[in-house]
Design an enzyme around this catalytic site. Sequence first.
Site, PDB file in Angstrom:
ATOM      1  N   ASP A   1     161.325  52.546 -43.405  1.00  0.00           N
ATOM      2  CA  ASP A   1     160.746  53.635 -42.626  1.00  0.00           C
ATOM      3  C   ASP A   1     159.508  54.185 -43.321  1.00  0.00           C
ATOM      4  O   ASP A   1     158.458  54.404 -42.701  1.00  0.00           O
ATOM      5  CB  ASP A   1     161.800  54.734 -42.441  1.00  0.00           C
ATOM      6  CG  ASP A   1     161.464  55.692 -41.310  1.00  0.00           C
ATOM      7  OD1 ASP A   1     160.629  55.345 -40.449  1.00  0.00           O
ATOM      8  OD2 ASP A   1     162.052  56.786 -41.276  1.00  0.00           O
TER       9      ASP A   1
ATOM     10  N   HIS B   1     159.212  49.718 -32.995  1.00  0.00           N
ATOM     11  CA  HIS B   1     160.636  50.014 -33.247  1.00  0.00           C
ATOM     12  C   HIS B   1     161.331  50.463 -31.969  1.00  0.00           C
ATOM     13  O   HIS B   1     162.424  50.003 -31.638  1.00  0.00           O
ATOM     14  CB  HIS B   1     160.790  51.102 -34.310  1.00  0.00           C
ATOM     15  CG  HIS B   1     162.132  51.783 -34.267  1.00  0.00           C
ATOM     16  ND1 HIS B   1     162.423  52.824 -33.389  1.00  0.00           N
ATOM     17  CD2 HIS B   1     163.270  51.552 -34.956  1.00  0.00           C
ATOM     18  CE1 HIS B   1     163.680  53.192 -33.548  1.00  0.00           C
ATOM     19  NE2 HIS B   1     164.220  52.444 -34.492  1.00  0.00           N
TER      20      HIS B   1
END
Length: 360
Positions: free
Chosen positions: A171, A257
């Site tokens: 992330d 994502h």
Amino acid sequence: MDNIIICPSKYVQGPNVMDNLGAYVKPLGSSVIVLADDFVTQLVEKRVSVSFSEQNIEGYFALFGGECSQPEIERLTAVAKDQRVEAVVGIGGGKTLDTAKAVGAELSIPVVIVPTIASTDAPTSALSVIYTPEGEFSEYRFYTKNPDVVIMDTQIVAQAPTRLLVSGMGDALSTYFEARANERSGKGTMAGGAPTKAAQALAKLCFQILMSDGLKAKIACDNNLSSRALENIVEANTYLSGIGFESSGLAAAHAIHNGLTLLEECHHLYHGEKVAFGTITQLVLENAPMEEINEVIEFCCNVGLPTNLTDMGVLHIDKDKLLNVAKAACAEGETIHNMPFKVTPELVLSAILTAHELGS
């Protein structure tokens, strides 16, 4: 456009800081609801209760159901309202924390965020990622302020599965590249304005720490031990990436994502694992130098992040399905439109397939 940086009122990090939770909660209220799933409740309830007792805080534990969805937010908001609490404490992973922020916003009460893992940059932000009850991305929900307190107990993080820490690195990996794209395009950030130099510097520092300390932190976590490298990575995953993404901007990596959540084969993956592949795809999309792409791929391989579709469980390359992923990534309002050029689903599909080949 105004230059804006936003952040939590207080960020606390260190080994065993969970034992001081009551002291940080007390200024915000003497009656609080604690949101945690069943596993985390068993892990921390005794320590939290002792800490609250020392500060004369009445704590009510409510089990989080597992998905940050509108029905779950409504259910827990009703529970908190019935208990007439003065603050909400979220303990656990990203979806628990995002739900705690949503409940706090619904009731206009202070929010304390206590991650038990360093798997996302969600803890510090003034937003929640809302999913459907089935786990597909629904929307970003924005709030008027960041959490009042964020508490990171690095000893708990070190004892959690290494995969979660590595997911946080995935992330955080996107932070600098999305910030860079946002700077080039001049688009607004999630903080509601243009990025400050401070936020951009934090985003770059985040990337530098990942490259220097990521593998060392993974090895420490493999042994369930803290270290200077792990402390640095926890700060990078949580604080630096959190301020970096929110006040410097998101771009293609997170939009990709969101598109990947449509693939059933990817539902077992953590957020950061999908973002890592989204980062490689963004670099291909913007035609970054191969040296930079290879550096990111090598890092992912070293720490155990997916670098191709096969790694993520997509064993059969179906271009029609991947085009649907690309279309979802390019939906109206998605952060991919913060890229400094016009992006189409066809370009995203091409980038996904190229990233897959390069990462294989």
